[in-house]
Design a protein around this motif. Sequence first.
Motif, PDB file in Angstrom:
ATOM      1  N   LEU A 169       0.831  -1.216   0.000  1.00  0.00           N
ATOM      2  CA  LEU A 169       0.000   0.000   0.000  1.00  0.00           C
ATOM      3  C   LEU A 169       0.859   1.256   0.000  1.00  0.00           C
ATOM      4  CD1 LEU A 169      -2.748  -0.814   2.691  1.00  0.00           C
ATOM      5  CD2 LEU A 169      -2.726  -1.391   0.246  1.00  0.00           C
ATOM      6  N   THR A 170       0.314   2.310  -0.594  1.00  0.00           N
ATOM      7  CA  THR A 170       0.951   3.634  -0.561  1.00  0.00           C
ATOM      8  C   THR A 170      -0.086   4.684  -0.175  1.00  0.00           C
ATOM      9  OG1 THR A 170       2.415   2.961  -2.373  1.00  0.00           O
ATOM     10  CG2 THR A 170       2.298   5.321  -1.890  1.00  0.00           C
ATOM     11  N   ASN A 171       0.090   5.290   0.983  1.00  0.00           N
ATOM     12  CA  ASN A 171      -0.704   6.476   1.325  1.00  0.00           C
ATOM     13  C   ASN A 171       0.019   7.676   0.739  1.00  0.00           C
ATOM     14  OD1 ASN A 171      -2.630   5.078   2.896  1.00  0.00           O
ATOM     15  ND2 ASN A 171      -1.302   5.176   4.707  1.00  0.00           N
ATOM     16  N   ILE A 172      -0.703   8.491  -0.013  1.00  0.00           N
ATOM     17  CA  ILE A 172      -0.082   9.651  -0.669  1.00  0.00           C
ATOM     18  C   ILE A 172      -0.466  10.904   0.108  1.00  0.00           C
ATOM     19  CG2 ILE A 172      -0.018  10.991  -2.811  1.00  0.00           C
ATOM     20  CD1 ILE A 172      -0.783   8.238  -4.186  1.00  0.00           C
ATOM     21  N   ILE A 173       0.544  11.578   0.646  1.00  0.00           N
ATOM     22  CA  ILE A 173       0.308  12.709   1.544  1.00  0.00           C
ATOM     23  C   ILE A 173       0.890  13.969   0.911  1.00  0.00           C
ATOM     24  CG2 ILE A 173       0.813  13.632   3.860  1.00  0.00           C
ATOM     25  CD1 ILE A 173       1.374  10.452   4.478  1.00  0.00           C
ATOM     26  N   GLY A 174       0.065  15.003   0.802  1.00  0.00           N
ATOM     27  CA  GLY A 174       0.540  16.280   0.281  1.00  0.00           C
ATOM     28  C   GLY A 174       0.386  17.353   1.349  1.00  0.00           C
ATOM     29  N   GLU A 175       1.463  18.097   1.607  1.00  0.00           N
ATOM     30  CA  GLU A 175       1.419  19.133   2.640  1.00  0.00           C
ATOM     31  C   GLU A 175       1.497  20.515   1.995  1.00  0.00           C
ATOM     32  OE1 GLU A 175       3.879  17.338   6.361  1.00  0.00           O
ATOM     33  OE2 GLU A 175       5.086  17.932   4.648  1.00  0.00           O
ATOM     34  N   TYR A 176       0.557  21.377   2.364  1.00  0.00           N
ATOM     35  CA  TYR A 176       0.595  22.790   1.966  1.00  0.00           C
ATOM     36  C   TYR A 176       0.948  23.593   3.218  1.00  0.00           C
ATOM     37  CZ  TYR A 176      -1.224  27.446   0.841  1.00  0.00           C
ATOM     38  OH  TYR A 176      -1.383  28.791   0.668  1.00  0.00           O
ATOM     39  N   LYS A 177       1.962  24.417   3.137  1.00  0.00           N
ATOM     40  CA  LYS A 177       2.496  25.183   4.271  1.00  0.00           C
ATOM     41  C   LYS A 177       2.764  24.283   5.485  1.00  0.00           C
ATOM     42  CE  LYS A 177       0.583  29.777   3.101  1.00  0.00           C
ATOM     43  NZ  LYS A 177       1.749  30.477   2.568  1.00  0.00           N
ATOM     44  N   PRO A 178       3.698  23.325   5.339  1.00  0.00           N
ATOM     45  CA  PRO A 178       3.977  22.381   6.435  1.00  0.00           C
ATOM     46  C   PRO A 178       4.469  23.052   7.709  1.00  0.00           C
ATOM     47  CG  PRO A 178       5.526  22.080   4.610  1.00  0.00           C
ATOM     48  CD  PRO A 178       4.471  23.028   4.132  1.00  0.00           C
ATOM     49  N   GLU A 179       4.945  24.309   7.611  1.00  0.00           N
ATOM     50  CA  GLU A 179       5.496  24.984   8.792  1.00  0.00           C
ATOM     51  C   GLU A 179       4.408  25.513   9.734  1.00  0.00           C
ATOM     52  OE1 GLU A 179       5.489  26.001   5.689  1.00  0.00           O
ATOM     53  OE2 GLU A 179       4.842  28.093   5.581  1.00  0.00           O
ATOM     54  N   LEU A 180       3.157  25.589   9.280  1.00  0.00           N
ATOM     55  CA  LEU A 180       2.098  26.144  10.140  1.00  0.00           C
ATOM     56  C   LEU A 180       1.497  25.080  11.062  1.00  0.00           C
ATOM     57  CD1 LEU A 180       0.122  28.465   7.667  1.00  0.00           C
ATOM     58  CD2 LEU A 180       2.022  29.046   9.193  1.00  0.00           C
ATOM     59  N   SER A 224      -3.018   6.139  10.854  1.00  0.00           N
ATOM     60  CA  SER A 224      -3.494   6.622  12.155  1.00  0.00           C
ATOM     61  C   SER A 224      -2.576   6.152  13.283  1.00  0.00           C
ATOM     62  CB  SER A 224      -4.928   6.150  12.415  1.00  0.00           C
ATOM     63  OG  SER A 224      -5.782   6.710  11.436  1.00  0.00           O
ATOM     64  N   ARG A 225      -1.982   4.965  13.099  1.00  0.00           N
ATOM     65  CA  ARG A 225      -1.013   4.473  14.096  1.00  0.00           C
ATOM     66  C   ARG A 225       0.391   5.005  13.840  1.00  0.00           C
ATOM     67  NH1 ARG A 225      -4.331  -0.281  13.173  1.00  0.00           N
ATOM     68  NH2 ARG A 225      -5.623  -0.471  15.050  1.00  0.00           N
ATOM     69  N   ASN A 226       0.668   5.400  12.604  1.00  0.00           N
ATOM     70  CA  ASN A 226       2.008   5.865  12.203  1.00  0.00           C
ATOM     71  C   ASN A 226       1.912   7.121  11.352  1.00  0.00           C
ATOM     72  OD1 ASN A 226       3.528   3.154  12.901  1.00  0.00           O
ATOM     73  ND2 ASN A 226       1.746   2.587  11.670  1.00  0.00           N
ATOM     74  N   PRO A 227       1.471   8.224  11.952  1.00  0.00           N
ATOM     75  CA  PRO A 227       1.320   9.441  11.137  1.00  0.00           C
ATOM     76  C   PRO A 227       2.657   9.862  10.507  1.00  0.00           C
ATOM     77  CG  PRO A 227       0.926   9.910  13.472  1.00  0.00           C
ATOM     78  CD  PRO A 227       1.050   8.431  13.348  1.00  0.00           C
ATOM     79  N   HIS A 228       2.562  10.580   9.373  1.00  0.00           N
ATOM     80  CA  HIS A 228       3.755  10.909   8.591  1.00  0.00           C
ATOM     81  C   HIS A 228       4.687  11.853   9.327  1.00  0.00           C
ATOM     82  CE1 HIS A 228       0.724  13.963   7.787  1.00  0.00           C
ATOM     83  NE2 HIS A 228       1.694  14.791   7.418  1.00  0.00           N
ATOM     84  N   ARG A 229       4.188  12.541  10.362  1.00  0.00           N
ATOM     85  CA  ARG A 229       5.046  13.381  11.203  1.00  0.00           C
ATOM     86  C   ARG A 229       4.736  13.037  12.645  1.00  0.00           C
ATOM     87  NH1 ARG A 229       7.463  18.236   9.240  1.00  0.00           N
ATOM     88  NH2 ARG A 229       6.932  18.583   7.047  1.00  0.00           N
ATOM     89  N   GLU A 230       5.787  13.048  13.466  1.00  0.00           N
ATOM     90  CA  GLU A 230       5.586  12.787  14.892  1.00  0.00           C
ATOM     91  C   GLU A 230       4.675  13.866  15.462  1.00  0.00           C
ATOM     92  OE1 GLU A 230       8.679  11.874  18.217  1.00  0.00           O
ATOM     93  OE2 GLU A 230       9.642  11.534  16.251  1.00  0.00           O
ATOM     94  N   ASN A 231       3.774  13.479  16.347  1.00  0.00           N
ATOM     95  CA  ASN A 231       2.829  14.412  16.974  1.00  0.00           C
ATOM     96  C   ASN A 231       2.020  15.201  15.949  1.00  0.00           C
ATOM     97  OD1 ASN A 231       3.860  13.763  19.569  1.00  0.00           O
ATOM     98  ND2 ASN A 231       5.603  15.121  19.164  1.00  0.00           N
ATOM     99  N   TYR A 232       1.739  14.577  14.808  1.00  0.00           N
ATOM    100  CA  TYR A 232       0.922  15.263  13.804  1.00  0.00           C
ATOM    101  C   TYR A 232      -0.436  15.621  14.407  1.00  0.00           C
ATOM    102  CZ  TYR A 232      -2.066  16.302   9.920  1.00  0.00           C
ATOM    103  OH  TYR A 232      -2.959  16.933   9.088  1.00  0.00           O
ATOM    104  N   SER A 233      -0.901  16.808  14.102  1.00  0.00           N
ATOM    105  CA  SER A 233      -2.259  17.158  14.496  1.00  0.00           C
ATOM    106  C   SER A 233      -2.892  18.108  13.492  1.00  0.00           C
ATOM    107  CB  SER A 233      -2.263  17.783  15.887  1.00  0.00           C
ATOM    108  OG  SER A 233      -3.598  17.872  16.311  1.00  0.00           O
ATOM    109  N   ALA A 234      -4.203  18.101  13.460  1.00  0.00           N
ATOM    110  CA  ALA A 234      -4.955  19.039  12.630  1.00  0.00           C
ATOM    111  C   ALA A 234      -6.189  19.439  13.429  1.00  0.00           C
ATOM    112  CB  ALA A 234      -5.362  18.387  11.313  1.00  0.00           C
TER     113      ALA A 234
END
Length: 340
Positions: A112-123, A212-222
Amino acid sequence: MGQNGILKIKTILLFTVIATLGACGDESSKSTKTPKPKAKTAQKPALQRPNFNADSAFYFIQKQVDFGPRVPNTEAHQKAANYLSGKLASYGFEIIEQKTQVKAFNGKNLNLTNIIGEYKPELNNRILLFAHWDTRPFADQDTENKTKPIDGANDGGSGVGVLLEIARQIEKAQPNIGIDIIFFDGEDYGQPSDDMRQRQSGSWCLGSQYWSRNPHRENYSANFGILLDMVGAKDAYFTKEAISMYYAPHIVDKVWSIASTLGHSKHFVFQETTHVGEDDHLYVNRIAKIPSIDIIQYDPKTRAFAPHWHTHDDNMSVIDKNTLRAVGETVLATVLQEAN
Ligand code: AHN
Ligand code: ZN
């Protein structure tokens, strides 16, 4: 807002009142010297209809379908993944392809490949938009060719098509907010209801369970998430779905009210439905703890998904630009309203 902020605004208001009184006794006259406090306490501007091109969303669905069924471990699946990553990257998103191998209900190992796109990753102020991009490997709800894979124009293609068009518009609008678009893999490899093997829990949504168990960034939140699933068929209705109402009723209210303001209440109906089945937002809520809703076509009268669901009729002929526009404008307006 902290105690300090409240005090500050109170102080500013007091000065404004004094300044106005001091200027003259005329209530209609407004001081031209104190516009700033007004801006601080101002309401959000009236909602604008965002630019969303339904022809473009339709084209993105057609492109996916043209690869053939996007079934894990096939060449069409790999080619489609490259296309989707490339498209998101072309709109200025930073791409992470999260790869994993999982075991399906039938014992197959799926790549499997989850495709993740980040817009303004610094915010830190972020919104998550998601859809599944894989398609069902069989047509278990059909009466013919039940073991052949489906086109998945609506189930798989539509959510991704709408989100690609939203990505294209975000690049033009450059809103000041972080946005993550995730295309989850392996959603639709769930155990068929007539399968003879023992019932297996959690056989759907394999890519979103992994993320959900392995988010692409540590402590990811939205702040919140919106899932788009089967959002392209003619005359589709979206009801207030039970898992969304349990975990994120305030987001359902926000989105449905924006839909209503934009004149899309024919699609976004003010009716609650019970459990319509497991979907990617369940795991994003339960494991990743991001309050998330599902915009999913469901017919409360027949208590079922559309008749083409998991059949060979789920092809380009069911896709309707009016539905794509209703969903695209609503979701994009929701995102833009959160920007500052
Ligand atoms: C189940 O039928 C278990 N879930 C519905 C979620 C789904 C399937 N969405 C698209 N295909
Ligand atoms: Zn499906």
